[in-house]
Write a protein that holds these residues in place. Structure first.
Motif, short mmCIF file in Angstrom:
data_model
loop_
_atom_site.label_atom_id
_atom_site.label_comp_id
_atom_site.label_asym_id
_atom_site.label_seq_id
_atom_site.Cartn_x
_atom_site.Cartn_y
_atom_site.Cartn_z
N SER A 39 -8.38 6.08 -1.27
CA SER A 39 -8.15 5.53 -1.72
C SER A 39 -8.00 6.48 -3.19
CB SER A 39 -8.64 3.89 -2.45
OG SER A 39 -9.92 3.75 -2.90
N ILE A 65 -4.06 7.49 -1.64
CA ILE A 65 -3.75 5.68 -1.36
C ILE A 65 -3.24 5.32 -2.66
CG2 ILE A 65 -4.52 3.25 0.14
CD1 ILE A 65 -3.58 5.60 1.71
N PHE A 123 -10.09 1.22 1.74
CA PHE A 123 -9.15 1.85 2.33
C PHE A 123 -9.78 3.42 2.15
CE2 PHE A 123 -6.02 -1.30 0.97
CZ PHE A 123 -5.69 -0.99 2.26
N LEU A 149 -2.12 0.99 -4.48
CA LEU A 149 -1.64 -0.65 -4.30
C LEU A 149 -0.69 -0.28 -4.92
CD1 LEU A 149 -4.93 -3.16 -4.78
CD2 LEU A 149 -3.76 -1.38 -2.72
N VAL A 157 1.07 -1.03 -0.31
CA VAL A 157 -0.19 -0.22 -0.14
C VAL A 157 0.88 0.82 0.13
CG1 VAL A 157 -1.64 1.45 1.09
CG2 VAL A 157 -1.82 -0.87 1.20
N LEU A 203 -8.70 -1.68 -3.23
CA LEU A 203 -8.35 -0.36 -3.24
C LEU A 203 -9.69 0.47 -2.46
CD1 LEU A 203 -6.77 0.94 -6.31
CD2 LEU A 203 -6.39 1.38 -3.90
#
Length: 188
Positions: free
Chosen positions: A106, A49, A103, A51, A37, A100
């Protein structure tokens, strides 16, 4: 022995999640997803955020019966008109997006317009140098490429350039390539 100090660094966090995805009435996928992350620092949107290097390991079920990976792949290619690799890519993308979405801030929670604003901001923040062929080259394009990925825009390939000032070679992409991508997105 005694611990004197322990500092938590939030610059790299790993995740591991298991998802059950019902593709249709026939096929179900259990996907184990793990990866990193990361975050893009933005003046407009705060820490966004994303990935990093998600790895997805699918297990396929047909009518509640577990299948062998190679057997499913072969069966899929024989039964369906679309290609198994395209099917797997769609599963990967779906799983990544679902992870995702767990979060708070994100990149998936941004609208397309907001992502384009984030892209412009990150392009402006990339370090750059002038090459010996007179072109402006940007490097460290991770944040920009992460935004492009969520907009389904392929990332440009970098290549080696000689620096006009300073010594040595560096890898990067011509700034005009990113500016053209941005202009195309703004004109859609």
């Amino acid at each position: 022995m005694k611990l004197v100090n322990l500092k938590h660094n939030e610059d790299y966090i790993r995740f591991s999640k298991s998802l059950t995805i019902k593709v249709n009435d026939l096929i179900t996928v259990e996907a184990d997803v793990c990866g990193g992350v990361g975050s893009i620092d933005s003046k407009l949107f705060g820490k966004v955020i994303v990935l990093e290097d998600p790895d997805i390991c699918p297990t396929y079920y047909i009518g509640d019966k577990k299948t062998k990976y190679n057997g499913f792949k072969e069966l899929y290619n024989q039964l369906f008109q679309d290609n198994y690799d395209d099917f797997l890519s769609s599963i990967d993308l779906f799983a990544e997006n679902e992870v995702l979405n767990t979060f708070e801030n994100s990149i998936n929670k941004l609208t397309k317009k907001q992502k384009i604003k984030l892209l412009r901001e990150q392009i402006d923040l990339m370090p750059r140098f002038e090459s010996d062929c007179g072109k402006i080259i940007v490097y460290r394009q991770w944040a920009v490429n992460s935004v492009l990925c969520t907009l389904q825009v392929p990332r440009p390939s970098g290549k080696k350039y000689n620096r006009l000032h300073g010594t040595g070679n560096s890898y990067g992409v011509e700034i005009s390539v990113y500016q053209n991508i941005l202009n195309e997105l703004l004109n859609k």
